[in-house]
Design an enzyme around this catalytic site. Structure first.
Site, short mmCIF file in Angstrom:
data_model
loop_
_atom_site.label_atom_id
_atom_site.label_comp_id
_atom_site.label_asym_id
_atom_site.label_seq_id
_atom_site.Cartn_x
_atom_site.Cartn_y
_atom_site.Cartn_z
N LEU A 33 6.18 6.07 4.28
CA LEU A 33 6.33 5.15 2.92
C LEU A 33 7.53 5.44 2.54
O LEU A 33 8.28 6.48 2.76
CB LEU A 33 5.18 6.25 2.38
N HIS A 34 7.95 4.37 1.81
CA HIS A 34 9.28 4.41 1.14
C HIS A 34 8.62 3.60 -0.35
O HIS A 34 7.76 3.55 -0.63
CB HIS A 34 9.96 3.40 1.64
N HIS A 37 6.24 0.93 -0.82
CA HIS A 37 4.73 1.19 -0.57
C HIS A 37 4.48 1.92 -2.05
O HIS A 37 3.24 1.73 -2.30
CB HIS A 37 4.69 2.40 0.30
N GLN A 61 -0.72 -5.40 16.85
CA GLN A 61 0.20 -6.22 16.21
C GLN A 61 1.62 -6.00 16.59
O GLN A 61 2.67 -6.93 16.28
CB GLN A 61 0.33 -6.07 14.61
N ASP A 150 7.06 -8.89 3.32
CA ASP A 150 6.36 -9.74 4.46
C ASP A 150 5.54 -10.82 4.10
O ASP A 150 4.44 -10.95 4.07
CB ASP A 150 5.37 -8.63 5.36
N GLN A 153 3.08 -12.50 6.21
CA GLN A 153 1.92 -11.65 6.15
C GLN A 153 1.00 -12.08 4.83
O GLN A 153 -0.33 -12.33 4.88
CB GLN A 153 2.21 -10.33 6.14
O1 PAF Z 1 2.50 -4.45 6.54
C1 PAF Z 1 1.82 -3.54 7.35
O2 PAF Z 1 2.51 -2.34 7.32
C2 PAF Z 1 1.22 -3.74 8.36
O3 PAF Z 1 1.16 -4.95 8.86
C3 PAF Z 1 -0.71 -3.77 7.72
C4 PAF Z 1 -0.55 -4.64 6.81
C5 PAF Z 1 -0.68 -2.53 7.40
C6 PAF Z 1 -1.52 -4.19 8.95
O4 PAF Z 1 -1.43 -3.26 9.90
#
Ligand code: PAF
Length: 282
Positions: A33-34, A37, A61, A150, A153
């Site tokens: 974590l940074h 997060h 992934q 991201d 994402q």
């Molecule tokens: O962004 C991330 O850390 C990952 O892609 C996630 C969303 C936790 C899915 O594994």
């Protein structure tokens, strides 16, 4: 804070809160974590009765040549940080718990993936969408928090939530940066010292392009070249992509207007960095 490692226990705990009508804020992560997060967690804390943080480095992934085994991990440090941020549940399953056997069903993302990172990471967003679908069923959140760093994402999860009718509010949260502009990332620890000095050029080049747009430049090729030149002249990084697209649809733009993203990815010797800015052109 309770640390939970099994799906069954996590669902049992969540059901107790659901019965009481409490809202659940969910921050899915891969750990290490940074501050980025921690910003997601504190936003979730402000907006919900219960906060669930998941830490799971999702093998699905990562491509065969990607950094799954070297992805930074430090559970004790993460647990202390989560506790300090007043997380209620830390969901920390093993790979065997999440994927006990070869999956019979996988989620395949069909839109918003043939550009940016999706182009050079085939299957990556299928892996993200698959694990997020599982996590959503396990945590059953009211709101789910994702960082805009991201951005692709976020766009993919936006499509997943709406196409699969999850009753979940997606909350995209602004990028948290170091003082010199480098976007915070768990992977930054893998930069060599001289690369760490060079890395802020990513954000500076994005700002330069944004300023050019505000000043009237509308030629996407010129803007892309401007960014590429800035990065190549001020770093040893190898440019993976520089793209200007509509956001969140991630379509190539004939004409620069509406909500756009300028996104870049640059490979350094041991790590590939991404950054972006999203803004509205009137
Ligand atoms: O962004 C991330 O850390 C990952 O892609 C996630 C969303 C936790 C899915 O594994």
């Amino acid at each position: 804070m309770k640390v939970i490692t099994t799906i069954q226990d996590m669902q049992n705990e969540i059901m107790k809160h659901k019965t009481l009508g409490e809202s659940i804020g969910f921050v899915p992560t891969m750990g290490f974590l940074h501050e980025g997060h921690l910003t997601l967690i504190s936003k979730a804390r402000e907006e919900n009765n219960i906060v669930v943080l998941s830490i799971f480095v999702n093998p699905l992934q990562f491509g065969p040549k990607e950094d799954y085994s070297t992805y930074p991990r430090d559970f004790d440090r993460d647990r202390a940080l989560a506790e300090a941020e007043k997380v209620d549940y830390l969901f920390y399953p093993s790979v065997e718990e999440m994927y006990p056997h070869e999956s019979s069903v996988k989620v395949v993302v069909q839109e918003r993936t043939d550009v940016l990172c999706g182009k050079s990471r085939p299957g990556h967003f299928d892996g993200v969408a698959t694990v997020i679908t599982k996590l959503f069923h396990i945590v059953m959140p009211t709101r789910a928090y994702f960082g805009k760093k991201d951005a692709q994402q976020v766009a993919v999860i936006d499509g997943l939530i709406s196409d699969f009718n999850f009753l979940i509010q997606l909350v995209p949260v602004d990028i948290v940066r170091e003082e010199d502009g480098l976007a915070k990332s768990s992977r930054n620890v893998n930069l060599l010292p001289e690369e760490r000095q060079q890395a802020p050029i990513l954000f500076r080049s994005l700002q330069k392009a944004k300023k050019a747009i505000i000043d009237g430049e509308r030629n996407p090729n010129k803007l892309v070249n401007m960014i590429k030149e800035a990065i190549s002249s001020e770093s040893d990084g190898e440019i993976d992509y520089v793209e200007i697209l509509s956001y969140p649809q991630l379509k190539v733009l004939e004409k620069l207007d509406g909500s756009i993203i300028i996104a870049i990815a640059v490979k350094f010797s041991r790590v590939r960095l991404i950054d972006n800015i999203i803004f509205q052109i009137d």
